[in-house]
Write an enzyme that holds these catalytic residues in place. Structure first.
Site, mmCIF file in Angstrom:
data_model
loop_
_atom_site.group_PDB
_atom_site.id
_atom_site.type_symbol
_atom_site.label_atom_id
_atom_site.label_comp_id
_atom_site.label_asym_id
_atom_site.label_seq_id
_atom_site.Cartn_x
_atom_site.Cartn_y
_atom_site.Cartn_z
ATOM 1 N N GLU A 1 0.830 -1.200 0.000
ATOM 2 C CA GLU A 1 0.000 0.000 0.000
ATOM 3 C C GLU A 1 0.869 1.257 0.000
ATOM 4 O O GLU A 1 0.583 2.223 -0.704
ATOM 5 C CB GLU A 1 -0.939 -0.027 1.218
ATOM 6 C CG GLU A 1 -1.975 -1.145 1.158
ATOM 7 C CD GLU A 1 -1.441 -2.554 1.489
ATOM 8 O OE1 GLU A 1 -2.139 -3.522 1.175
ATOM 9 O OE2 GLU A 1 -0.333 -2.673 2.066
ATOM 10 N N HIS B 1 9.925 14.997 10.257
ATOM 11 C CA HIS B 1 11.152 15.088 9.455
ATOM 12 C C HIS B 1 10.908 14.986 7.953
ATOM 13 O O HIS B 1 11.667 15.577 7.188
ATOM 14 C CB HIS B 1 12.133 13.974 9.849
ATOM 15 C CG HIS B 1 12.739 14.178 11.183
ATOM 16 N ND1 HIS B 1 13.767 13.384 11.644
ATOM 17 C CD2 HIS B 1 12.500 15.066 12.176
ATOM 18 C CE1 HIS B 1 14.125 13.781 12.863
ATOM 19 N NE2 HIS B 1 13.362 14.793 13.209
#
Length: 163
Positions: free
Chosen positions: A76, A103
């Site tokens: 996925e 991040h």
């Protein structure tokens, strides 16, 4: 926030829970399928459609994220990452969910529905949605390099091999 979700047969039960949970938290949830159980269904189109919708919404200035899930979350994630502008991250704990946003400014989270309890997977998704991107220069720079490579096949001055 608008949340686009997609799965396959392995995550169908989790999808029902997630739609209710995210809706109760005030999010607009758009389900890209499947809507019924089929043990032979294929996740790529469902996940690509969710990722396309996230990319489209974000390009139009809407606050949107995606959640894709299946047995492991790996396929996925790969499917979602085929869409230009998508940064899909596989999360397996709270730290990876938060860091994906903080991040990497990930805009899609992928979860292995068969790898976690519903409670744990839900907590990863909640953490992902709640965590803002840090905006730190080093992270902005790296994300820009990924976008440059995605659009040009190169990263100027970084010696990307050309085959």
């Amino acid at each position: 926030m608008r949340i686009h979700i997609a799965t396959d047969h392995a995550g169908l039960d989790f999808s029902t829970h997630l739609i209710s949970h995210l809706g109760a938290a005030g999010h607009e949830v758009i389900d890209h399928g499947p809507t019924s159980y089929d043990a032979l269904d294929d996740y790529p189109a469902f996940c690509i459609n969710a990722a396309l919708a996230v990319a489209h919404d974000q390009s139009q200035g809407f606050e949107a994220l995606g959640v894709v899930f299946g047995g492991s979350g790996n396929g996925e994630q790969i499917a979602a990452n085929k869409v230009a502008g998508i940064r899909a991250a596989l999360a397996w704990n709270l730290s990876t969910a938060r860091l994906a946003r903080e991040h990497n400014d990930a805009n899609v989270i992928s979860i292995g529905a068969r790898q976690h309890t519903i409670e744990d997977a839900t907590s990863f998704i909640d953490a992902f949605i709640a965590e803002p991107f840090s905006g730190d220069e080093r992270h902005v720079r790296r994300i820009a390099q990924l976008a440059e490579y995605e659009s040009t096949g190169d990263i100027a001055g970084k010696n990307v091999d050309q085959y």
